[in-house]
Design an enzyme around this catalytic site. Structure first.
Site, PDB file in Angstrom:
ATOM      1  N   PRO A  22       0.888  -1.244  -0.130  1.00 31.70           N
ATOM      2  CG  PRO A  22       0.108  -1.159   2.104  1.00 31.70           C
ATOM      3  CD  PRO A  22       0.649  -1.863   1.081  1.00 31.70           C
ATOM      4  CG  MET A  23       3.650   2.381  -1.289  1.00 25.38           C
ATOM      5  SD  MET A  23       4.933   2.041  -2.447  1.00 25.38           S
ATOM      6  CE  MET A  23       4.219   0.942  -3.851  1.00 25.38           C
ATOM      7  CB  CYS A 105       1.311   4.768   7.937  1.00 26.40           C
ATOM      8  SG  CYS A 105       1.674   6.481   7.260  1.00 26.40           S
ATOM      9  N   GLY A 238       7.279  -2.756  -2.319  1.00 22.24           N
ATOM     10  CA  GLY A 238       6.592  -1.228  -2.533  1.00 22.24           C
ATOM     11  C   GLY A 238       7.463  -0.335  -3.682  1.00 22.24           C
ATOM     12  NE  ARG A 239      10.707   2.567  -0.380  1.00 27.69           N
ATOM     13  CZ  ARG A 239      11.629   2.819   0.697  1.00 27.69           C
ATOM     14  NH1 ARG A 239      12.198   3.823   0.756  1.00 27.69           N
ATOM     15  NH2 ARG A 239      11.977   1.692   1.460  1.00 27.69           N
TER      16      ARG A 239
HETATM   17  C1  LIG Z   1       4.779   7.083  -1.447  1.00 30.28           C
HETATM   18  C2  LIG Z   1       4.522   5.894  -0.111  1.00 30.28           C
HETATM   19  C3  LIG Z   1       3.493   5.747   0.410  1.00 30.28           C
HETATM   20  C4  LIG Z   1       3.046   4.801   1.248  1.00 30.28           C
HETATM   21  N1  LIG Z   1       1.902   4.821   1.893  1.00 30.28           N
HETATM   22  C5  LIG Z   1       1.836   3.914   2.936  1.00 30.28           C
HETATM   23  C6  LIG Z   1       0.483   3.510   3.355  1.00 30.28           C
HETATM   24  O1  LIG Z   1      -0.547   3.988   2.777  1.00 30.28           O
HETATM   25  N2  LIG Z   1       0.248   2.452   3.996  1.00 30.28           N
HETATM   26  C7  LIG Z   1       1.211   1.537   4.723  1.00 30.28           C
HETATM   27  O2  LIG Z   1       0.965   0.539   5.341  1.00 30.28           O
HETATM   28  N3  LIG Z   1       2.563   1.865   4.255  1.00 30.28           N
HETATM   29  C8  LIG Z   1       2.811   2.883   3.218  1.00 30.28           C
HETATM   30  N4  LIG Z   1       3.919   2.860   2.578  1.00 30.28           N
HETATM   31  C9  LIG Z   1       5.009   1.890   3.048  1.00 30.28           C
HETATM   32  C10 LIG Z   1       5.096   0.906   2.054  1.00 30.28           C
HETATM   33  O3  LIG Z   1       3.807   0.038   2.233  1.00 30.28           O
HETATM   34  C11 LIG Z   1       6.269   0.048   2.413  1.00 30.28           C
HETATM   35  O4  LIG Z   1       5.911  -0.549   3.825  1.00 30.28           O
HETATM   36  C12 LIG Z   1       7.730   0.623   2.515  1.00 30.28           C
HETATM   37  O5  LIG Z   1       7.954   1.536   1.337  1.00 30.28           O
HETATM   38  C13 LIG Z   1       8.919  -0.216   2.811  1.00 30.28           C
HETATM   39  O6  LIG Z   1       8.760  -1.219   1.231  1.00 30.28           O
HETATM   40  P1  LIG Z   1       9.525  -0.880  -0.013  1.00 30.28           P
HETATM   41  O7  LIG Z   1      11.093  -0.916   0.656  1.00 30.28           O
HETATM   42  O8  LIG Z   1       9.472  -2.238  -0.791  1.00 30.28           O
HETATM   43  O9  LIG Z   1       9.281   0.116  -0.772  1.00 30.28           O
HETATM   44  C14 LIG Z   1       4.443   3.914   1.739  1.00 30.28           C
HETATM   45  C15 LIG Z   1       5.452   4.030   0.968  1.00 30.28           C
HETATM   46  C16 LIG Z   1       5.735   5.005   0.000  1.00 30.28           C
HETATM   47  C17 LIG Z   1       6.871   5.175  -0.783  1.00 30.28           C
END
Ligand SMILES: Cc1cc2nc3c(=O)[nH]c(=O)nc-3n(C[C@H](O)[C@H](O)[C@H](O)COP(=O)(O)O)c2cc1C
Length: 343
Positions: A22-23, A105, A238-239
């Site tokens: 979720p992002m 978050c 995520g990213r």
């Molecule tokens: C732009 C953005 C928005 C995010 N919004 C949420 C969110 O709404 N809910 C959530 O649980 N995590 C949110 N995250 C965190 C991601 O879900 C994830 O846990 C975090 O980016 C680490 O994973 P990654 O290294 O694969 O990106 C967000 C991350 C980004 C970059």
């Protein structure tokens, strides 16, 4: 309420779950539709939607999605069991495949509503929320958390939270394998600065062989995902999935037994053009769809031009789906591994 669901099935069969995280502002319905064209099997998460917004806000805009997006999980933000109950009930007819509670978050906005990562400090509240959501949900209720916040000792905080939410009926746990600092770090820094600790997630799984444990944080490639899957049941990206959606291209073949087919670029382009045309017909703008597609060809010859066309032409008033065609035409696919994007 549920006894059998896809998490239980995954545990029974050993088939993993690959999820796109979720992002907020990123994984909106257009982004999810786009990702779905690249992987049929990845589990797609919504942005976090606050329970209060669902109760009082524009429900249709917050909750509606294209049936093609399935399987899709709705992530809720909240800490009041009654409000979360109401939000789950309101969301039910939309047909999400899972409801997830955000316990990870760290933004100030979220903390002022006392939900998100600060809930790590009040595991009883999380358990009450999960119990309430479970009581009215026909689909799995899951939790996405950190390994701890602030001065918490993850070796204690994480098992403590899990014991309580699992007792309350949580169907699966997704763990972002780093702490969050509630004061002093921005949300962005909180995704980069606290060190990743994958081992604690692996140990969490070892201690709970019957519980679905998924790992998240810093995972960039499917090779890395495959390594993690030796230790846990699921991987959430995520990213890397957003910034270079091509990463999802091999998910179906690699983890779900799909045929190793050639990338169908024309098909992807055509499906996104059709989707964009429909969105524009319904009063939307091309930019709302195209902005999620700019990272697709990162690293390929022509990718810069592709990105440029999508980010400059698609924002112009009256821009139509032909901008997507022009962007695809700028890319030189000849050097790309055939399996990099499936259809
Ligand atoms: C732009 C953005 C928005 C995010 N919004 C949420 C969110 O709404 N809910 C959530 O649980 N995590 C949110 N995250 C965190 C991601 O879900 C994830 O846990 C975090 O980016 C680490 O994973 P990654 O290294 O694969 O990106 C967000 C991350 C980004 C970059």
């Amino acid at each position: 309420m549920t006894t059998s669901h896809f998490y239980a099935e995954a545990l029974k069969t050993g088939r993993p779950i690959l999820a796109v995280a979720p992002m907020i502002d990123w994984t909106d319905r257009h982004c999810r539709y786009f990702h779905r064209q690249i992987s049929r099997n990845a589990l797609l998460y919504t942005e976090m939607v606050v329970a209060d917004a669902i109760i009082h806000g524009p429900r249709e805009r917050l909750l509606s999605f294209d049936q093609a997006e399935h399987p899709v999980a709705l992530q809720l933000g909240g800490s009041d069991p009654d409000k979360l109950t109401k939000a789950v009930e309101i969301a039910a007819p939309y047909g999400y495949d899972e409801i997830n509670l955000n316990v990870g978050c760290p933004s100030d906005r979220v903390q002022s509503g006392t939900f998100g990562a600060c809930l790590m400090l009040t595991p009883d509240v999380v358990a009450r929320c999960v119990r309430a959501m479970k009581a009215v949900s026909d689909v799995p209720v899951t939790v996405k958390c950190r390994i701890g916040v602030d001065e918490q000792e993850p070796e204690q905080a994480l098992p403590d939270l899990l014991d309580r939410v699992l007792h309350a009926g949580a169907d699966a746990i997704w763990i972002h394998a780093r702490k969050a600092w509630l004061k002093g770090l921005s949300p962005k820094e909180n995704r980069e600065i606290p060190p990743l600790d994958y081992d604690i997630v692996y140990r969490t799984k070892q201690a709970r062989p019957d519980v679905f444990i998924g790992i998240n944080g810093g995972i960039q490639t499917l090779d890395q995902a495959a390594e993690h899957l030796k230790h846990v049941d699921g991987v959430m990206i995520g990213r890397a999935a957003y910034q270079n959606a091509g990463v999802l291209g091999d998910v179906d073949h690699r983890f779900f037994g799909a045929a190793d087919t050639e990338a169908d670029w024309d098909g992807l382009r055509d499906r996104m053009m059709t989707y964009a045309a429909r969105h524009i017909d319904n009063g939307g703008r091309l930019q709302q769809v195209a902005r999620h597609m700019v990272g697709l060809f990162t690293g390929l010859p022509g990718a810069r031009r592709y990105r440029q066309i999508l980010s400059t032409e698609a924002v112009k008033a009256g821009a139509g789906p032909e901008v997507i065609a022009a962007a695809f035409a700028a890319v030189d696919f000849s050097g790309m591994a055939a399996e990099a994007v499936g259809a």
